[in-house]
Write a protein that holds these residues in place. Structure first.
Motif, PDB file in Angstrom:
ATOM      1  N   CYS A 107      -9.239  36.422 -12.020  1.00 58.64           N
ATOM      2  CA  CYS A 107      -8.887  36.080 -10.645  1.00 58.64           C
ATOM      3  C   CYS A 107      -7.371  36.170 -10.461  1.00 58.64           C
ATOM      4  CB  CYS A 107      -9.357  34.663 -10.330  1.00 58.64           C
ATOM      5  SG  CYS A 107      -8.794  34.103  -8.715  1.00 58.64           S
ATOM      6  N   HIS A 109      -5.699  34.836  -8.224  1.00 65.12           N
ATOM      7  CA  HIS A 109      -5.180  33.615  -7.604  1.00 65.12           C
ATOM      8  C   HIS A 109      -5.041  32.477  -8.607  1.00 65.12           C
ATOM      9  CE1 HIS A 109      -5.699  35.589  -3.766  1.00 65.12           C
ATOM     10  NE2 HIS A 109      -6.913  35.928  -4.155  1.00 65.12           N
ATOM     11  N   CYS A 110      -6.063  32.280  -9.439  1.00 62.97           N
ATOM     12  CA  CYS A 110      -6.014  31.127 -10.342  1.00 62.97           C
ATOM     13  C   CYS A 110      -6.096  31.539 -11.807  1.00 62.97           C
ATOM     14  CB  CYS A 110      -7.118  30.138  -9.992  1.00 62.97           C
ATOM     15  SG  CYS A 110      -8.776  30.723 -10.418  1.00 62.97           S
ATOM     16  N   CYS A 121     -14.046  34.659  -6.693  1.00 62.23           N
ATOM     17  CA  CYS A 121     -13.759  33.892  -7.899  1.00 62.23           C
ATOM     18  C   CYS A 121     -14.668  32.673  -7.987  1.00 62.23           C
ATOM     19  CB  CYS A 121     -12.297  33.463  -7.876  1.00 62.23           C
ATOM     20  SG  CYS A 121     -11.891  32.327  -9.188  1.00 62.23           S
ATOM     21  N   GLU A 123     -14.005  30.103  -9.706  1.00 67.50           N
ATOM     22  CA  GLU A 123     -13.183  28.904  -9.842  1.00 67.50           C
ATOM     23  C   GLU A 123     -12.630  28.441  -8.516  1.00 67.50           C
ATOM     24  OE1 GLU A 123     -12.271  26.755 -12.230  1.00 67.50           O
ATOM     25  OE2 GLU A 123     -13.724  27.671 -13.571  1.00 67.50           O
ATOM     26  N   CYS A 124     -11.916  29.352  -7.841  1.00 69.94           N
ATOM     27  CA  CYS A 124     -11.219  28.945  -6.611  1.00 69.94           C
ATOM     28  C   CYS A 124     -11.885  29.536  -5.365  1.00 69.94           C
ATOM     29  CB  CYS A 124      -9.749  29.350  -6.664  1.00 69.94           C
ATOM     30  SG  CYS A 124      -9.465  31.115  -6.608  1.00 69.94           S
TER      31      CYS A 124
HETATM   32 ZN   LIG Z   1      -9.674  32.068  -8.707  1.00 70.27          ZN
END
Ligand SMILES: [Zn+2]
Length: 133
Positions: A107, A109-110, A121, A123-124
């Motif tokens: 990802c 972003h994270c 993603c 996760e986020c």
């Molecule tokens: Zn993410």
């Protein structure tokens, strides 16, 4: 009875601590130091949009509009500066690029990585553009 109850509670607490800790500790927070700054940036942009709307509708005086807009822009500049500062400190740009090259399903972003390509993603929840690029 009380002793039995107390020991049951104790066991439950211990199981809870042992059971939750190993799972939750490694990845409670995404590694990205920008996540909260991105959120703030988005919030400021949203405020600016609302402000412009209210001004156009006539809810705000010229002075109030200019004043609030300046405050928001100052805050935005502060957030941008903070992002730059962290990037410089951590050398994140280079880091992210190596991560991307090594793990295509990471990802952007994270930095969470996955075994298979994902649209979003896990996760986020943000779109994983890097996976398709
Ligand atoms: Zn993410």
């Amino acid at each position: 009875m009380i002793i039995v109850l107390t020991s049951i509670i104790a066991i439950v607490v211990i199981v809870f601590i042992l059971g939750v800790r190993p799972k939750d500790l490694p990845a409670p927070e995404p590694v990205s130091p920008f996540a909260h700054l991105d959120e703030r940036k988005a919030a400021i942009y949203e405020n600016l949009r609302d402000l412009q709307f209210e001004y156009r509708v006539g809810k705000l005086s010229d002075h109030d509009y200019q004043q609030t807009k300046q405050d928001l822009q100052k805050e935005l500049a502060g957030v941008m500066a903070e992002v730059d500062r962290i990037k410089g400190e951590l050398g994140v740009v280079a880091q992210v690029q190596t991560v991307k090259a090594k793990r295509p399903n990471t990802c952007p972003h994270c930095q969470a990585s996955f075994d298979k390509p994902l649209k979003f993603c896990g996760e986020c929840g943000k779109p994983m553009k890097a996976a398709t690029a």
